[in-house]
Design a protein around this motif. Structure first.
Motif, PDB file in Angstrom:
ATOM      1  N   UNK A 106     -11.321  20.294   7.673  1.00 21.65           N
ATOM      2  CA  UNK A 106      -9.403  19.981   8.010  1.00 21.65           C
ATOM      3  C   UNK A 106      -9.052  19.021   6.544  1.00 21.65           C
ATOM      4  N   UNK A 107      -7.683  19.926   5.965  1.00 21.46           N
ATOM      5  CA  UNK A 107      -7.696  19.204   5.019  1.00 21.46           C
ATOM      6  C   UNK A 107      -6.822  18.197   5.641  1.00 21.46           C
ATOM      7  N   UNK A 108      -5.827  17.923   7.496  1.00 28.73           N
ATOM      8  CA  UNK A 108      -5.227  17.551   7.914  1.00 28.73           C
ATOM      9  C   UNK A 108      -6.048  16.366   8.150  1.00 28.73           C
ATOM     10  N   UNK A 109      -7.406  16.193   8.615  1.00 23.02           N
ATOM     11  CA  UNK A 109      -8.167  15.565   9.437  1.00 23.02           C
ATOM     12  C   UNK A 109      -8.642  14.259   8.354  1.00 23.02           C
ATOM     13  N   UNK A 110      -8.423  14.614   6.577  1.00 25.46           N
ATOM     14  CA  UNK A 110      -8.795  13.792   5.438  1.00 25.46           C
ATOM     15  C   UNK A 110      -7.803  13.696   4.393  1.00 25.46           C
ATOM     16  N   UNK A 111      -5.944  13.861   5.046  1.00 32.41           N
ATOM     17  CA  UNK A 111      -5.245  13.687   3.673  1.00 32.41           C
ATOM     18  C   UNK A 111      -5.123  12.719   3.687  1.00 32.41           C
ATOM     19  N   UNK A 112      -5.592  11.214   4.733  1.00 31.10           N
ATOM     20  CA  UNK A 112      -5.875   9.364   4.282  1.00 31.10           C
ATOM     21  C   UNK A 112      -6.636   9.636   3.631  1.00 31.10           C
TER      22      UNK A 112
ATOM     23  N   UNK B  87     -15.989  12.973  -3.590  1.00 34.38           N
ATOM     24  CA  UNK B  87     -14.502  13.775  -3.719  1.00 34.38           C
ATOM     25  C   UNK B  87     -14.391  15.058  -3.658  1.00 34.38           C
ATOM     26  N   UNK B  88     -13.534  15.347  -2.671  1.00 37.68           N
ATOM     27  CA  UNK B  88     -13.655  16.696  -1.820  1.00 37.68           C
ATOM     28  C   UNK B  88     -12.620  17.275  -3.282  1.00 37.68           C
ATOM     29  N   UNK B  89     -13.481  18.586  -3.833  1.00 44.14           N
ATOM     30  CA  UNK B  89     -12.576  19.247  -4.516  1.00 44.14           C
ATOM     31  C   UNK B  89     -10.821  19.394  -4.556  1.00 44.14           C
ATOM     32  N   UNK B  90     -10.969  20.174  -3.380  1.00 47.87           N
ATOM     33  CA  UNK B  90     -10.159  21.301  -2.602  1.00 47.87           C
ATOM     34  C   UNK B  90      -9.632  21.211  -1.255  1.00 47.87           C
ATOM     35  N   UNK B  91      -8.738  21.786  -1.077  1.00 49.37           N
ATOM     36  CA  UNK B  91      -8.731  21.925   0.570  1.00 49.37           C
ATOM     37  C   UNK B  91      -9.367  22.804   0.766  1.00 49.37           C
ATOM     38  N   UNK B  92     -10.184  24.064   0.403  1.00 50.26           N
ATOM     39  CA  UNK B  92     -11.279  24.927   0.860  1.00 50.26           C
ATOM     40  C   UNK B  92     -12.212  24.020   0.860  1.00 50.26           C
ATOM     41  N   UNK B  93     -12.516  22.828   0.209  1.00 48.51           N
ATOM     42  CA  UNK B  93     -14.022  22.053  -0.468  1.00 48.51           C
ATOM     43  C   UNK B  93     -13.899  21.070   1.971  1.00 48.51           C
ATOM     44  N   UNK B  94     -13.467  20.838   2.131  1.00 47.11           N
ATOM     45  CA  UNK B  94     -13.411  20.515   4.062  1.00 47.11           C
ATOM     46  C   UNK B  94     -12.626  21.123   4.895  1.00 47.11           C
TER      47      UNK B  94
ATOM     48  N   UNK C  94     -19.219  13.123  16.566  1.00 43.88           N
ATOM     49  CA  UNK C  94     -18.318  13.837  16.315  1.00 43.88           C
ATOM     50  C   UNK C  94     -19.408  15.488  16.711  1.00 43.88           C
ATOM     51  N   UNK C  95     -20.248  15.653  16.538  1.00 42.90           N
ATOM     52  CA  UNK C  95     -21.127  16.603  16.649  1.00 42.90           C
ATOM     53  C   UNK C  95     -20.214  17.999  15.122  1.00 42.90           C
ATOM     54  N   UNK C  96     -20.315  16.872  14.433  1.00 49.59           N
ATOM     55  CA  UNK C  96     -19.689  17.604  13.228  1.00 49.59           C
ATOM     56  C   UNK C  96     -20.747  19.098  12.678  1.00 49.59           C
ATOM     57  N   UNK C  97     -21.804  18.670  12.421  1.00 50.67           N
ATOM     58  CA  UNK C  97     -23.007  19.569  12.615  1.00 50.67           C
ATOM     59  C   UNK C  97     -23.277  21.042  12.967  1.00 50.67           C
ATOM     60  N   UNK C  98     -23.309  20.805  14.240  1.00 53.18           N
ATOM     61  CA  UNK C  98     -23.316  21.755  15.640  1.00 53.18           C
ATOM     62  C   UNK C  98     -22.022  22.184  14.986  1.00 53.18           C
ATOM     63  N   UNK C  99     -20.420  22.016  14.971  1.00 48.75           N
ATOM     64  CA  UNK C  99     -19.266  22.461  14.373  1.00 48.75           C
ATOM     65  C   UNK C  99     -19.065  23.253  13.373  1.00 48.75           C
ATOM     66  N   UNK C 100     -19.837  23.019  12.174  1.00 42.46           N
ATOM     67  CA  UNK C 100     -19.666  23.168  11.285  1.00 42.46           C
ATOM     68  C   UNK C 100     -17.932  22.463  10.322  1.00 42.46           C
ATOM     69  N   UNK C 101     -18.100  20.909  11.048  1.00 43.28           N
ATOM     70  CA  UNK C 101     -17.305  20.297   9.953  1.00 43.28           C
ATOM     71  C   UNK C 101     -17.663  19.814   9.161  1.00 43.28           C
ATOM     72  N   UNK C 102     -18.056  20.568   7.917  1.00 44.57           N
ATOM     73  CA  UNK C 102     -18.421  20.186   6.276  1.00 44.57           C
ATOM     74  C   UNK C 102     -17.130  19.582   5.886  1.00 44.57           C
TER      75      UNK C 102
ATOM     76  N   UNK D 117     -14.617   4.962  -1.615  1.00 45.05           N
ATOM     77  CA  UNK D 117     -12.905   4.166  -2.635  1.00 45.05           C
ATOM     78  C   UNK D 117     -12.356   4.109  -0.809  1.00 45.05           C
ATOM     79  N   UNK D 118     -12.352   4.307   0.345  1.00 43.66           N
ATOM     80  CA  UNK D 118     -11.578   3.151   1.026  1.00 43.66           C
ATOM     81  C   UNK D 118     -11.947   1.990   1.277  1.00 43.66           C
ATOM     82  N   UNK D 119     -10.779   2.129   1.886  1.00 45.57           N
ATOM     83  CA  UNK D 119      -9.359   2.119   2.080  1.00 45.57           C
ATOM     84  C   UNK D 119      -8.137   2.764   0.752  1.00 45.57           C
ATOM     85  N   UNK D 120      -7.852   3.890   1.246  1.00 41.06           N
ATOM     86  CA  UNK D 120      -6.383   3.652  -0.308  1.00 41.06           C
ATOM     87  C   UNK D 120      -5.890   2.717   0.012  1.00 41.06           C
ATOM     88  N   UNK D 121      -5.121   1.931  -1.174  1.00 41.73           N
ATOM     89  CA  UNK D 121      -4.595   1.141  -1.411  1.00 41.73           C
ATOM     90  C   UNK D 121      -5.129  -0.155  -1.230  1.00 41.73           C
TER      91      UNK D 121
END
Length: 261
Positions: free
Chosen positions: A162-168, A153-160, A209-217, A113-117
């Motif tokens: 960094x909610x801020x990083x995915x706000x858009x 789809x990320x159901x809630x902010x708990x499921x990401x 960006x080392x997402x796995x190593x940082x647990x940025x899931x 679905x990206x980009x939105x709009x």
């Protein structure tokens, strides 16, 4: 009955990892996404050698879904309702028999679905509306079913992480989340959250960006259960260790167990 979903991100690159996981995890039914292969390119022989029946809805280089089953399976759909002539390969559905009646498993690869709009985001929401239409038809049967796959789809902010990083991002937009809630409000159960009520339960880590190593899931791979299946839910798992294997997919398997004995 163990039902699993896994976005393998190119089945030809991950054949070894897939077969090793099938042999150790022993799921009864698995739906795969992003196989990125047509039927002739799919490693059918290797997977059949592991004991699985193989059904494929393939596409050259992109998308593509498959259903693997240890049991005889009747394919009930190879697309969602009202497919376009050039419909991408994003849905497969099959029925297996259990001692407690038939179990239908749908495997889906929902548009990013990206980009939105853009028309890509509109297509995502329209596709989710068609998925809800199929869910309503399955609910009318009053039988067990599981709709598993990469929902993007990320159901809630708990499921990401960094909610801020995915706000858009299309994965967190109110329309995307509302479309997923529409499915849940029909009476479906999010298997992971039925058992793991709190905290992050990631299923995807980017290669960058080392997402796995940082647990940025992110949690974007879901198993949604009909009421008849949810009543028999006994266990849920996320096989996180698969992300740490050589040449991994960026997604990991998600599974649930249903007591159908």
């Amino acid at each position: 009955m163990k039902v699993a979903t896994w976005n393998v991100n190119s089945v030809r690159k991950r054949t070894g990892n897939l077969v090793t996981w099938l042999q150790s995890a022993k799921p009864d039914v698995v739906v795969l996404q992003e196989i990125k292969a047509q039927e002739a390119q799919f490693p059918k022989a290797e997977i059949e050698a592991a004991g699985y029946n193989v059904e494929i809805v393939g596409q050259k280089g992109f998308n593509g879904v498959a259903l693997l089953s240890l049991h005889p399976v009747e394919i009930t759909a190879r697309s969602l309702p009202e497919p376009a002539a050039d419909e991408p390969a994003r849905y497969i559905e099959g029925k297996v028999q259990t001692p407690k009646g038939p179990l239908t498993v749908g495997g889906l690869y929902l548009p990013n679905g990206n980009p939105i709009g853009t028309e890509k985001f509109a297509y995502k929401i329209a596709w989710m509306d068609r998925l809800a239409q199929r869910a309503r038809a399955l609910l009318a049967s009053e039988e067990m079913f599981v709709l598993g796959g990469d929902y993007n789809v990320i159901p809630t902010d708990v499921d990401v992480y960094s909610p801020a990083a995915f706000a858009g991002d299309a994965l967190t937009q109110p329309q995307s989340r509302q479309a997923l809630r529409t499915l849940l409000n029909l009476g479906l159960t999010d298997a992971v959250r039925a058992i793991h009520v709190e905290g992050p339960q990631y299923t995807y880590w980017d290669y960058q960006a080392g997402a796995w190593q940082k647990d940025n899931g992110l949690r974007i791979d879901h198993l949604l259960l009909s009421p008849q299946a949810a009543d028999r839910l006994t266990a849920v798992g996320i096989d996180k260790e698969q992300r740490g294997r050589p040449e991994p997919s960026d997604h990991v398997p998600v599974w649930c167990e249903l007591d159908v004995a």
